[in-house]
Each structure stands twice: as C-alpha cells, then as structure tokens.
Design an enzyme around this catalytic site. Structure first.
Site, PDB file in Angstrom:
ATOM      1  N   GLY A   1      -6.304   2.513  -3.445  1.00 56.29           N
ATOM      2  CA  GLY A   1      -4.912   2.839  -3.689  1.00 56.29           C
ATOM      3  C   GLY A   1      -4.553   4.105  -2.948  1.00 56.29           C
ATOM      4  O   GLY A   1      -5.421   4.762  -2.376  1.00 56.29           O
TER       5      GLY A   1
ATOM      6  N   PRO B   1      -3.563   7.956  -1.828  1.00 53.76           N
ATOM      7  CA  PRO B   1      -4.220   9.212  -2.187  1.00 53.76           C
ATOM      8  C   PRO B   1      -3.570   9.873  -3.397  1.00 53.76           C
ATOM      9  O   PRO B   1      -2.364   9.716  -3.613  1.00 53.76           O
ATOM     10  CB  PRO B   1      -4.039  10.098  -0.955  1.00 53.76           C
ATOM     11  CG  PRO B   1      -3.256   9.340   0.031  1.00 53.76           C
ATOM     12  CD  PRO B   1      -2.977   7.972  -0.487  1.00 53.76           C
TER      13      PRO B   1
ATOM     14  N   GLU C   1      13.401  -8.041  -5.368  1.00 56.04           N
ATOM     15  CA  GLU C   1      12.249  -8.425  -6.189  1.00 56.04           C
ATOM     16  C   GLU C   1      12.693  -9.265  -7.386  1.00 56.04           C
ATOM     17  O   GLU C   1      12.001 -10.200  -7.792  1.00 56.04           O
ATOM     18  CB  GLU C   1      11.474  -7.190  -6.668  1.00 56.04           C
ATOM     19  CG  GLU C   1      10.896  -6.320  -5.545  1.00 56.04           C
ATOM     20  CD  GLU C   1      10.015  -7.081  -4.568  1.00 56.04           C
ATOM     21  OE1 GLU C   1       9.456  -8.124  -4.949  1.00 56.04           O
ATOM     22  OE2 GLU C   1       9.902  -6.632  -3.409  1.00 56.04           O
TER      23      GLU C   1
END
Ligand code: ADP
Ligand code: ZN
Length: 574
Positions: A178, A180, A402
């Site tokens: 994932g 930082p 979405e």
C-alpha cells in the site's frame, strides 16, 4: 597509495641505476692497475666480485681473491678501501621494492576485508527488538481489514503446536502493500508485540551489496538469528529492493540481486513447518515484485494497507491526539473531513506539528490556529499538494462514477455483491473503486457477460447523465478496456453473437484469414447497445445513484451494508 607508488617507482629507479652494467676486468689486469697506482677505491665485501674505481672515476668489477692479506696489500698501494658487508644497490633496493609491494598488497587486502567486515558488522547489528512498552493492534487505527487478517497470525505464532496437531499449513510470509505511511511497519511491530516475540526489522536495501555474496550471506545470518530466538517476527521493509521482477536475460549486476533473492526464497522454504517464525514484508508497489516471492510457501498472504478514509482518519487523529492537550474548539471530525488523501503518517505529523506550534506560543493546549499552521506546513513541499486540495468537483465526479458501477452491479443482477465502494484511490483504481463479487458459478452465461460489460460502462454512463455528454472524463479508460475485451471475446471467440455466428477468431487468425472488419463492427454495436441500456437503467434509478454518491462524498468509503440499506430504503418508498 600515492606515496607507496612513488616509493616503489623510485626504488626501482635507484636499483637499476646502481646496477648499470659495470665492465669486468681480470684479476691480473686489476693487479697491474694496482701496481701502476691508478686504483682509487676498492669496495671490499664478501661477494664474488669486487667493485673498483680508478682514478679517472671509471668503475670495474673484478674477482674477489678472498685472502686475509688482500686488504693490507691494497692499503700498501695507497688504495682507499671501503668496507661494507652488503651493498645498498644489491640488497637494500630490491628489499625496499619487495617490502613496499608486500605492504601494498597487505594494505589493499586489509582495506577490502575491512570494508567487508564493516558491512558484515552492520549486519550483525540486526538485533531483535523486544517491545517492553508493547505496540499492539490498539496502536493502529483504521486498517480494520488488515488487522483482522493479521490477528490470525498472532495466534499461530503463539500456539504453533495446535496448528501442527491439526496439520494446518501456515503462511510463512505476509506481504503488506500500500502507499507509504499507511502503517505497514506499525502493523508488523504490532504483530510481534501482540504475540510477544522478538522482532527483527531490516530493510531490503541492506541486502544490496557491493561485494558478491554478501547480500545472500546476510539473509542467512538474519534467519539464523531469528531461528535462535525461536518464535519471532522478521520484518523486511522495501522488499522490492531485493525482490524486483527478474528480466529474462540477466544483465550483469542483477545476478547478485538474484543470489540474494534466491537465498531469501531458500530460507523461507527451509523453515520447518510450524516453527513460529513469520516473515512480514512491506512494499509500496506489489506490481514490481518477482512472482517467485508470491508463490505458496512464501509471501502467499497479501494484505492491502490502504489510505485511510474519513472514518479511519478520525480514528488516527484521535489516537495521536490522546496524549496531547487539545483545546475544546478542536473538532477532529471536521479535521478528518479536511484531510482527504492524508496517510496515517501525515496525520501523525499534523498532530505533532500542531503540538510544536502550541509549545512555541506558550499555549496551554493545541488550538485551531496551531492546527491550521501545522496543516499548511504538512502540505508544503508535498508533491501531491493538489491531491490533498482535491477539487470538490473531482470528488463529486469520482463519487458518481463509482456509484454508477455499484448501482449497475446491483441492478443487473440482484445476486451480485458490492462489498466496498470508495473514492479514495488505491491499487484497485486510480480515482476510486467499486468492488463487486459476482455470484459464484462455474460458467458465465451470455447474459452475465452482457452484465459485466454494463457494470464496466456504468461509471462513464453515470458521468454522462449527471454532468452532461460534454463533461465525460478520462476516468473511464480502464473500464472501456475491460468492456471491449469482454465484448470482443464474446463475439470473436465464444460464439455468442447471433450475427457473427460460431466463428472463432483465433482459428481464423492462425490461418491468416482476416474477418476483423466485421468483428470490430459487431463489437462496437454490442458496446453501444449496452451503453444505451446502461444509461436507461441509471436514469430509471437516478435517485439511488444520487443517494449512493452523496453517501460516498460524506463517508468516502461505503460497504455492502450501506449499499443494501440505500437500495432497500428506496425500494420501500418506491
Ligand atoms: P509505512 O510502513 O506504511 O510506510 P509506518 O508504519 O512507518 O508506515 O507509519 C509511520 C507512522 O505513521 C507510524 O509510526 C504512526 O505514527 C503513523 N501511522 C501510520 N498509519 C497509522 C495508523 N493506521 N494508525 C496510527 N498511526 C499510524
Ligand atoms: Zn470506473
């Protein structure tokens, strides 16, 4: 080094100068010279030849008579006798050269082994860290899914015997991936803390070494230490440094990397089952990793650690605010809403900076003013500045896009599950993502494929009906790729299209027969028909689309329950 080379060359120089060929004369001639009084010096020594110098400074060699009286005789002829046991030219110079050469070699080797030693040493510094003030999952806010998936591992480390008894094969490696600052390191520490075992943190770059084989030997060293500790957690941050995808033909230099990677794979396969050692690795980019790392028995459990949504951000802010005096005006919920796209590390940083400002201004507590200052400080110098300031319009577009995918998924087939919709970018999608799990079945029907195309087109369709045909965005590019892919195989290889018939394109292509024009036309027709249908479907449920988008804008991430609630409420009122 310079001094040594100068010394060596000059001693060579001196040596050869002193050894310039001197003419040899017979002993009888020498005696004649002696008698005629032209001999100036004689170098008397224990060598077979003697050096003599005449009055005219000419130099000659002659046999050494090695008699006791020789010196006396010379002296009687008034010759200057120079006695030396060993001449400099013959012994000292070559000796100097030898010594300096030896020194040079020694120096080089010592330096080399020193470097290696130093690197080795820094490796031996891999010390386990036992957490007294133990870090546990309580210190990780948000990341609920990741935590749930890791909790099981803690139990495995604690009680490997039970798993052994039941013959369960356990994961040896967990890969956390994932962006930082999302808490991957924190999670690894938490696993060790919760299991109460030593923790061995290393960084992938520690294993990238100048000296051949050192990276690999460090890996072995690391695992040896971990095994000595029995139960333990090894944490390899930035595993991509050693585990990059291998390119077909090996370019020189990557060979060493391969050796290191192979050592790691060998160590992981070499675990006895159920030893109670877990290797946790972290990376920002799972896509660059060598597949060998992801195979069963290696890092076969992969856990995504995402950027926090508004709810998780609130939890993180609250956690890091716990040990700080906060003014009553500070509204962490509001702050969470204003920190879209902030990682956990950035939120922690924000709290910390605010506290620093509070201290500097001799304040009793952190106020909104300090928080504002800190907010800008954390944002400045951040390359994704514009991201954090993301246009509300962009957020809205993402939300509708979405929501379009999610709504279509539920409308085309009630058995489809939409488990998560988010407007926070992740590895699953650039703008946001919608996760749908299709009903579980072996075969896909033609209708299923049509449905999948419509789900893929749902994002673009929503954009169009909400913002207008002129305002559609680039956000649908990968959706269109997917839709085209499905439509193409439907027509060209699955024989599902009435007009195109049962022809299989792959066979045609392999015979060099091209039918592609028709194929393109049919594929396009299918996509266009389905797009129209998708638009109609969304228009018919416009209220639901709005509801999902609104909720997305507020919560950023919504789950299956939220989706079902929105849809059911609507059905009841409809
Ligand atoms: P990563 O390893 O993913 O780059 P880290 O674990 O090093 O991120 O996170 C850095 C710091 O940010 C942590 O020490 C912690 O203070 C804070 N942090 C990050 N994510 C979280 C989280 N989910 N909950 C609480 N603190 C977090
Ligand atoms: Zn999309």
């Amino acid at each position: 080094m310079l001094i040594i080379s100068i010394a060596v060359t000059s001693s060579f120089f001196v040596y050869f100068k002193n050894n310039k060929r001197t003419e040899e004369i017979s002993y009888t001639l020498f005696l004649q010279h002696l008698k005629s009084g032209i001999v100036k010096d004689v170098y008397l020594e224990d060598s077979p030849k003697l050096k003599i110098i005449l009055n005219n400074d000419n130099e000659f060699l002659t046999d050494n008579p090695r008699t006791q009286e020789f010196k006396e005789e010379l002296l009687m002829y008034d010759v200057n006798v120079i006695e030396k046991s060993q001449t400099a030219s013959d012994v000292v110079m070559p000796l100097t050269i030898l010594v300096s050469l030896a020194f040079m070699i020694f120096y080089f080797r010592k330096n080399m082994s020193k470097q290696a030693e130093r690197e080795m040493e820094s490796m031996s510094n891999i010390e386990s860290i036992n957490y007294d003030s133990r870090i546990g999952f309580k210190d990780v806010a948000g990341n609920e899914e990741a935590k749930a998936s890791l909790e099981e591992l803690v139990d495995f480390i604690k009680n490997p015997e039970i798993y052994k008894k039941f013959g369960v094969r356990l994961p040896r490696g967990v890969l956390l991936y994932g962006p930082p600052g999302t808490g991957k390191t924190l999670l690894a520490k938490a696993i060790a803390g919760e299991a109460n075992v030593p923790y061995f943190p290393v960084n992938g770059s520690d294993f990238v070494q100048v000296y051949a084989g050192l990276g690999a030997s460090r890996i072995r060293d690391l695992f040896k230490k971990a095994k000595e500790a029995e139960k333990s957690v090894i944490f390899i941050d930035e595993i991509d440094c050693i585990g990059k995808k291998r390119k077909g033909g090996n370019i020189s230099g990557s060979e060493e990397g391969d050796r290191t990677l192979n050592a790691l794979l060998a160590e992981m396969s070499g675990f006895k089952d159920n030893e109670g050692i877990i290797v946790v690795a972290a990376t920002n980019r799972i896509d660059v990793l060598d597949e060998a790392l992801l195979r069963p028995g290696r890092f076969d459990r992969q856990v995504e650690v995402e950027l926090p949504d508004i709810n998780a951000r609130y939890k993180i802010l609250k956690l890091h605010g716990e040990n700080k005096p906060l003014d009553k005006d500070i509204d962490l919920k509001k702050l969470a809403a204003e920190t879209v796209y902030f990682s956990g590390a950035k939120l922690e940083n924000l709290m910390n900076e605010a506290a620093m400002y509070a201290i500097k201004s001799n304040s009793e507590a952190i106020t909104n003013e300090h928080m504002d200052k800190a907010y800008y400080k954390v944002l400045v110098g951040d390359e994704k500045l514009d991201r954090s300031y993301i246009d509300n319009k962009d957020k809205e577009i993402t939300a509708f896009h979405e929501a379009g995918h999610a709504l279509i998924a539920k409308l085309v087939d009630k058995t489809n599950r939409v488990t998560k919709v988010s407007i926070i970018p992740s590895t699953k999608g650039v703008g946001g993502f919608s996760l749908n799990i299709p009903a579980d079945k072996i075969y896909k029907t033609k209708k299923d494929l049509y449905s999948n195309i419509m789900i893929a087109l749902g994002g673009r369709a929503a954009e169009e009906i909400v913002f207008g045909k002129e305002n559609i965005t680039t956000g649908a590019s990968s959706d269109l790729e997917k839709a085209t892919e499905i439509a193409l195989s439907l027509v060209g290889s699955l024989g599902m299209d009435d007009e195109f018939g049962l022809l299989n394109l792959n066979v045609l292509m392999s015979r060099d027969i091209k039918e592609d024009n028709n194929l393109i036309i049919r594929t396009k027709e299918i996509l266009e028909d389905l797009y129209k249908e998708t638009i109609e479907l969304l228009n018919g449920s416009r209220d639901k689309l709005e509801k999902i988008s609104q909720e997305l804008l507020i919560k950023e991430t919504i789950n299956e329950d939220d989706i079902n609630r929105i849809l059911e409420v609507n059905e009841l009122t409809a």
